[in-house]
Design an enzyme around this catalytic site. Structure first.
Site, short mmCIF file in Angstrom:
data_model
loop_
_atom_site.label_atom_id
_atom_site.label_comp_id
_atom_site.label_asym_id
_atom_site.label_seq_id
_atom_site.Cartn_x
_atom_site.Cartn_y
_atom_site.Cartn_z
N GLU A 72 51.12 38.84 47.04
CA GLU A 72 50.88 38.45 45.92
C GLU A 72 49.36 38.91 45.95
O GLU A 72 48.80 39.69 46.71
CB GLU A 72 51.22 36.79 46.63
CG GLU A 72 52.06 36.39 46.04
CD GLU A 72 51.34 35.70 45.20
OE1 GLU A 72 51.15 36.12 44.20
OE2 GLU A 72 52.42 34.70 45.00
N ASP A 73 49.35 38.43 44.21
CA ASP A 73 47.65 38.87 44.10
C ASP A 73 46.63 37.95 44.08
O ASP A 73 46.04 37.88 45.19
CB ASP A 73 47.56 38.26 42.65
CG ASP A 73 48.06 37.44 41.96
OD1 ASP A 73 48.90 36.19 42.66
OD2 ASP A 73 48.29 37.14 40.48
N PHE A 78 38.11 30.90 38.84
CA PHE A 78 38.51 31.78 37.93
C PHE A 78 38.82 33.03 38.19
O PHE A 78 38.11 32.88 37.35
CB PHE A 78 39.31 30.82 37.22
CG PHE A 78 41.54 30.96 36.78
CD1 PHE A 78 41.75 30.16 37.30
CD2 PHE A 78 41.06 32.30 35.56
CE1 PHE A 78 43.63 30.37 36.63
CE2 PHE A 78 42.72 32.80 35.82
CZ PHE A 78 42.93 32.08 35.94
N ARG A 99 44.70 41.66 32.40
CA ARG A 99 45.03 42.20 33.65
C ARG A 99 45.05 43.75 34.42
O ARG A 99 44.72 44.67 35.14
CB ARG A 99 47.02 42.15 33.76
CG ARG A 99 47.23 40.71 33.67
CD ARG A 99 48.96 41.01 34.03
NE ARG A 99 49.97 39.54 33.14
CZ ARG A 99 50.06 38.55 34.52
NH1 ARG A 99 49.09 38.68 35.28
NH2 ARG A 99 50.29 37.35 33.90
N ASP A 145 46.93 30.38 46.36
CA ASP A 145 45.51 29.51 45.62
C ASP A 145 46.51 28.00 46.01
O ASP A 145 45.81 28.03 47.38
CB ASP A 145 46.59 29.29 44.21
CG ASP A 145 45.25 28.56 43.59
OD1 ASP A 145 43.66 27.86 43.99
OD2 ASP A 145 45.69 27.60 42.39
P1 IMP Z 1 49.61 28.28 43.85
O1 IMP Z 1 50.78 28.63 43.80
O2 IMP Z 1 49.00 27.77 43.58
O3 IMP Z 1 49.59 29.34 45.54
O4 IMP Z 1 49.66 29.71 42.88
C1 IMP Z 1 49.20 30.93 43.15
C2 IMP Z 1 49.46 31.73 41.74
O5 IMP Z 1 48.59 31.34 40.51
C3 IMP Z 1 48.79 33.12 41.37
O6 IMP Z 1 50.27 33.95 41.97
C4 IMP Z 1 48.10 33.73 39.93
O7 IMP Z 1 50.13 33.59 38.98
C5 IMP Z 1 47.86 31.87 39.75
N1 IMP Z 1 46.13 31.65 39.77
C6 IMP Z 1 45.48 30.57 40.97
N2 IMP Z 1 44.06 31.39 40.74
C7 IMP Z 1 44.27 32.26 40.27
C8 IMP Z 1 43.05 32.87 39.53
O8 IMP Z 1 42.14 32.56 39.77
N3 IMP Z 1 42.82 34.03 38.08
C9 IMP Z 1 45.02 33.99 37.99
N4 IMP Z 1 45.60 33.48 38.50
C10 IMP Z 1 45.16 32.61 39.51
MG MG Z 2 50.88 35.50 40.44
#
Ligand code: IMP
Ligand code: MG
Length: 173
Positions: free
Chosen positions: A93-94, A146, A159, A97
């Site tokens: 995963e990138d 962000f 990206r 969050d």
């Molecule tokens: P989660 O379900 O809230 O943990 O979401 C994770 C996903 O939200 C990541 O895979 C990203 O696609 C997106 N995301 C969360 N924070 C960022 C950010 O700072 N920049 C870009 N994408 C983000």
């Molecule tokens: Mg993502």
């Protein structure tokens, strides 16, 4: 945009995670599953730092919510195409969050009965977690800003930036 993590800092951590995975799975094979699209660059670099028999697969999910915020409702857009039964699966995963996406993915993959299931997340916004879940391999814990670049987008842009940058507050989603 202000740089949060340079390409050199990223390379050091990616190589450290690659070495750790190589050691932990010594003598075994792994399946790296990239979460599209954000993780594609991380997966490409990480895979080349893993000296094991490794295969790739990809999954795509969508989460509904206001703006870029995950709502907790995660939907599968594209599933994996290889069998994960008895395999060592590593979700790539990138960014972690709220944790909703990863919670959804772990549940989904556990149903495949893998031999092991681990998570590698390049970035961790740990202060934002809404559900108790963590990655096994983390590159950087970052503040609640962000960020874009190295695969991460803001409205599908940026990206391809080689460094990870902070989107200015006036533009923050
Ligand atoms: P989660 O379900 O809230 O943990 O979401 C994770 C996903 O939200 C990541 O895979 C990203 O696609 C997106 N995301 C969360 N924070 C960022 C950010 O700072 N920049 C870009 N994408 C983000
Ligand atoms: Mg993502």
């Amino acid at each position: 945009m202000q740089i949060l993590l340079t390409r050199d800092q990223i390379a050091v951590e990616v190589s450290r995670i690659g070495r750790q995975i190589t050691q932990e799975f010594d003598g075994q094979s792994v399946v790296l599953i990239g979460v599209l699209k954000g993780a594609c660059i991380f997966l490409s670099d990480l895979a080349r730092q893993i000296s094991l028999n490794a295969t790739f697969d990809f999954i795509a999910v969508r989460s509904y919510g206001s703006g870029q915020e995950s709502s907790g409702e995660v939907q599968l857009v594209k599933d994996v195409t290889t069998s994960l039964r008895d395999r060592n699966v590593i979700i790539v995963e990138d960014i972690l969050d709220t944790g909703y996406t990863l919670t959804f993915l772990k549940k989904l993959f556990m149903a495949h009965q893998p031999r092991s299931l681990k998570v590698a997340a390049l970035l961790d916004k740990s202060s934002r977690r809404a559900v108790p879940i963590n990655a096994d391999y983390v590159g950087f814990i970052i503040p609640d800003k962000f960020v874009v670049g190295y695969g991460l987008d803001f409205d599908e842009r940026y990206r391809n930036l080689p460094d990870i940058c902070i989107v200015p507050a006036i533009q923050q989603p």
